[in-house]
Design a protein around this motif. Structure first.
Motif, short mmCIF file in Angstrom:
data_model
loop_
_atom_site.label_atom_id
_atom_site.label_comp_id
_atom_site.label_asym_id
_atom_site.label_seq_id
_atom_site.Cartn_x
_atom_site.Cartn_y
_atom_site.Cartn_z
N THR A 148 0.84 -1.20 0.00
CA THR A 148 0.00 0.00 0.00
C THR A 148 0.87 1.25 0.00
O THR A 148 0.65 2.19 -0.78
N ALA A 149 1.87 1.27 0.88
CA ALA A 149 2.76 2.43 0.96
C ALA A 149 3.53 2.62 -0.34
O ALA A 149 3.74 3.75 -0.80
N ASP A 150 3.96 1.53 -0.95
CA ASP A 150 4.72 1.59 -2.19
C ASP A 150 3.87 2.18 -3.31
O ASP A 150 4.34 2.99 -4.12
N ALA A 151 2.58 1.80 -3.36
CA ALA A 151 1.67 2.34 -4.38
C ALA A 151 1.46 3.84 -4.17
O ALA A 151 1.48 4.63 -5.13
N VAL A 152 1.26 4.25 -2.93
CA VAL A 152 1.05 5.66 -2.62
C VAL A 152 2.29 6.47 -2.98
O VAL A 152 2.22 7.51 -3.64
N PHE B 70 5.65 14.61 -6.06
CA PHE B 70 5.65 14.58 -4.59
C PHE B 70 6.46 13.36 -4.16
O PHE B 70 5.98 12.24 -4.21
N ARG B 71 7.69 13.59 -3.74
CA ARG B 71 8.61 12.49 -3.53
C ARG B 71 8.79 12.18 -2.05
O ARG B 71 9.43 12.94 -1.32
N VAL B 72 8.21 11.07 -1.64
CA VAL B 72 8.36 10.55 -0.29
C VAL B 72 8.69 9.08 -0.41
O VAL B 72 8.01 8.35 -1.15
N SER B 73 9.74 8.61 0.26
CA SER B 73 10.14 7.22 0.13
C SER B 73 9.06 6.29 0.67
O SER B 73 8.24 6.68 1.51
N THR B 74 9.09 5.05 0.20
CA THR B 74 8.10 4.07 0.66
C THR B 74 8.17 3.88 2.17
O THR B 74 7.14 3.81 2.85
N VAL B 75 9.36 3.83 2.73
CA VAL B 75 9.47 3.61 4.18
C VAL B 75 8.95 4.82 4.95
O VAL B 75 8.34 4.67 6.02
N ASP B 76 9.13 6.03 4.41
CA ASP B 76 8.56 7.20 5.06
C ASP B 76 7.03 7.18 4.97
O ASP B 76 6.33 7.59 5.91
N VAL B 77 6.50 6.72 3.84
CA VAL B 77 5.04 6.58 3.71
C VAL B 77 4.53 5.57 4.73
O VAL B 77 3.49 5.78 5.38
N GLU B 78 5.25 4.45 4.89
CA GLU B 78 4.86 3.45 5.90
C GLU B 78 4.78 4.09 7.28
O GLU B 78 3.83 3.83 8.04
N ASP B 79 5.76 4.92 7.61
CA ASP B 79 5.78 5.56 8.92
C ASP B 79 4.63 6.56 9.07
O ASP B 79 3.99 6.63 10.13
N LEU C 55 -0.81 11.62 2.96
CA LEU C 55 -1.91 11.20 3.81
C LEU C 55 -3.25 11.27 3.08
O LEU C 55 -4.14 10.43 3.30
N ALA C 56 -3.41 12.25 2.20
CA ALA C 56 -4.65 12.35 1.42
C ALA C 56 -4.78 11.15 0.47
O ALA C 56 -5.84 10.53 0.36
N TYR C 57 -3.67 10.82 -0.19
CA TYR C 57 -3.72 9.70 -1.13
C TYR C 57 -3.92 8.38 -0.40
O TYR C 57 -4.66 7.50 -0.85
N GLN C 58 -3.28 8.25 0.76
CA GLN C 58 -3.43 7.03 1.55
C GLN C 58 -4.86 6.87 2.04
O GLN C 58 -5.40 5.76 2.06
N MET D 184 -7.58 7.99 0.55
CA MET D 184 -8.39 7.57 -0.58
C MET D 184 -8.10 6.12 -0.94
O MET D 184 -9.02 5.34 -1.22
N MET D 185 -6.84 5.72 -0.91
CA MET D 185 -6.48 4.34 -1.23
C MET D 185 -7.10 3.36 -0.24
O MET D 185 -7.60 2.29 -0.63
N SER D 186 -7.11 3.72 1.05
CA SER D 186 -7.73 2.85 2.05
C SER D 186 -9.22 2.67 1.78
O SER D 186 -9.77 1.57 1.93
N TYR D 187 -9.88 3.74 1.39
CA TYR D 187 -11.30 3.65 1.06
C TYR D 187 -11.52 2.76 -0.16
O TYR D 187 -12.40 1.89 -0.17
N ILE D 188 -10.69 2.95 -1.19
CA ILE D 188 -10.79 2.12 -2.39
C ILE D 188 -10.62 0.65 -2.04
O ILE D 188 -11.36 -0.22 -2.51
N GLN D 189 -9.64 0.36 -1.19
CA GLN D 189 -9.40 -1.03 -0.79
C GLN D 189 -10.60 -1.61 -0.06
O GLN D 189 -10.92 -2.80 -0.21
#
Length: 379
Positions: free
Chosen positions: A46-50, A59-68, A87-90, A92-97
């Motif tokens: 999920t974090a990797d997709a976001v 908007f460049r944030v590493s996967t591990v930073d997204v996980e955190d 956080l906005a994309y995450q 929306m992604m959580s809702y989609i899932q």
């Protein structure tokens, strides 16, 4: 008029059959061998997709930073803008899932605009509204010269009718394979460009939703956004779209787009399966390591994070094992004392990486690169 779905070539059909086979095999493995590491893998994917989809838009944030960030960490060294976009994309992604198995689900213009609000609501202005069709022209500018339009979307007055057609198509029965339908939904939405901003991420998210709704794999294992976010693939993504011309021409053949999308599905399936295998092997090896060191078996999840993501934070470990703050702190402190982990930073911003006593054979397994096959070279 929407872009029609092209007829598949023999090679396309062979590649699609390969993708179906790989996804079915992964589903079987997930169901028959539900290792404890699967939860961490779901969060990583999920974090990797976001991270990947946002990176395409700058908007460049590493996967591990997204996980955190997803885990609720506040002291992650990223800009406020990048944090808000992540956080906005995450969200929306959580809702989609969560929609993957809703029985009475239907597409609507209101639903699609609501998703856009979840993504872009924090940027809403009168001139660039979120959750509403754009009110004026929109252009994708040339990367080398912002004064040149690489693509001019249909006029704002055409958007409502085109989106109504798209929604009708999304809800209609279609003879095409669900993965092909999802690819065409992506192409149609990104070509219509119905919003002032966020069109690329919305198009990729719609594709993810349709793949998840297919029901073969859990949503976290279904997205191709991580594949699209790799620099070489991002470049080709824009090239394939760019070769369709700089205006909306739905009468063009979409065969090249389908070939590109099927390659993405195939190579992402290869990537996810390789990550699944590596995660399982690393977990099993760490269980033996922990037993040999007479460590509590729960610390394996912290050590596994270090192997697969490069680091672990106290919050993520605490959440993964359902521990109290004091228990998590004590475990990590003991691992540092044993030389297995090494702390980086101070107080709340602290995280832990491998120490001198961390098992090197585990790192070798986790860090071995995956060689991806070009599926069209086989057919």
């Amino acid at each position: 008029m929407l872009i029609p779905t092209p007829k598949l070539t023999a090679s396309d059909s062979h590649v699609l059959a390969d993708v179906d086979r790989m996804r079915a095999e992964l589903r079987f493995e997930l169901q028959s061998k539900p290792g404890k590491w699967a939860g961490g893998l779901r969060k990583f994917l999920t974090a990797d997709a976001v991270a990947a989809s946002n990176s395409i838009e700058g908007f460049r944030v590493s996967t591990v930073d997204v996980e955190d960030l997803i885990a609720g960490e506040r002291d992650v060294e990223v800009s406020e803008e990048n944090k808000a976009e992540t956080l906005a994309y995450q969200q929306m992604m959580s809702y989609i899932q969560s929609l993957h198995d809703v029985d009475d689900f239907v597409y609507s213009q209101g639903f699609i605009n609501a998703l856009h609000w979840m993504l872009q609501g924090h940027r809403h202005t009168e001139s660039r509204p979120a959750g509403q069709w754009r009110r004026g022209p929109v252009y994708v500018t040339d990367a080398s010269d912002p004064r040149v339009a690489a693509y001019a979307a249909p006029g704002a007055d055409e958007v409502p009718a085109l989106m109504a057609q798209l929604v009708d198509w999304l809800n209609a029965d279609d003879d095409a394979h669900p993965l092909v339908q999802a690819a065409m939904a992506h192409l149609n939405l990104v070509s219509i460009h119905p919003w002032a901003d966020g069109n690329g991420r919305m198009s990729r998210s719609l594709q993810t939703l349709m793949i998840a709704r297919e029901g073969v794999l859990a949503p976290e294992f279904s997205s191709i956004e991580a594949w699209l976010g790799r620099s070489r693939n991002t470049w080709e993504y824009y090239q394939v779209l760019g070769r369709r011309g700089n205006t909306y021409r739905p009468d063009q053949d979409a065969a090249e787009w389908i070939r590109f999308s099927l390659t993405a599905y195939h190579q992402q399936a290869q990537t996810v399966h390789a990550r699944w295998v590596q995660s399982g092997r690393a977990w099993a090896m760490l269980e033996k390591f922990a037993a040999g060191m007479r460590l509590d078996e729960r610390v394996v999840s912290a050590l596994h994070d270090v192997a697969m993501s490069g680091r672990v934070r106290r919050t993520r470990y605490e959440q993964a094992e359902g521990l109290s703050l004091q228990q998590a702190q004590r475990d990590l402190r003991d691992l540092v004392a044993a030389g297995v982990l090494e702390p980086v930073g101070r107080t709340r911003a602290r995280f832990y990486t491998k120490g001198s006593g961390y098992p090197l054979d585990v790192l070798e397994v986790a860090e071995t690169p995956t060689t991806l096959e070009d599926p069209y070279r086989r057919h």
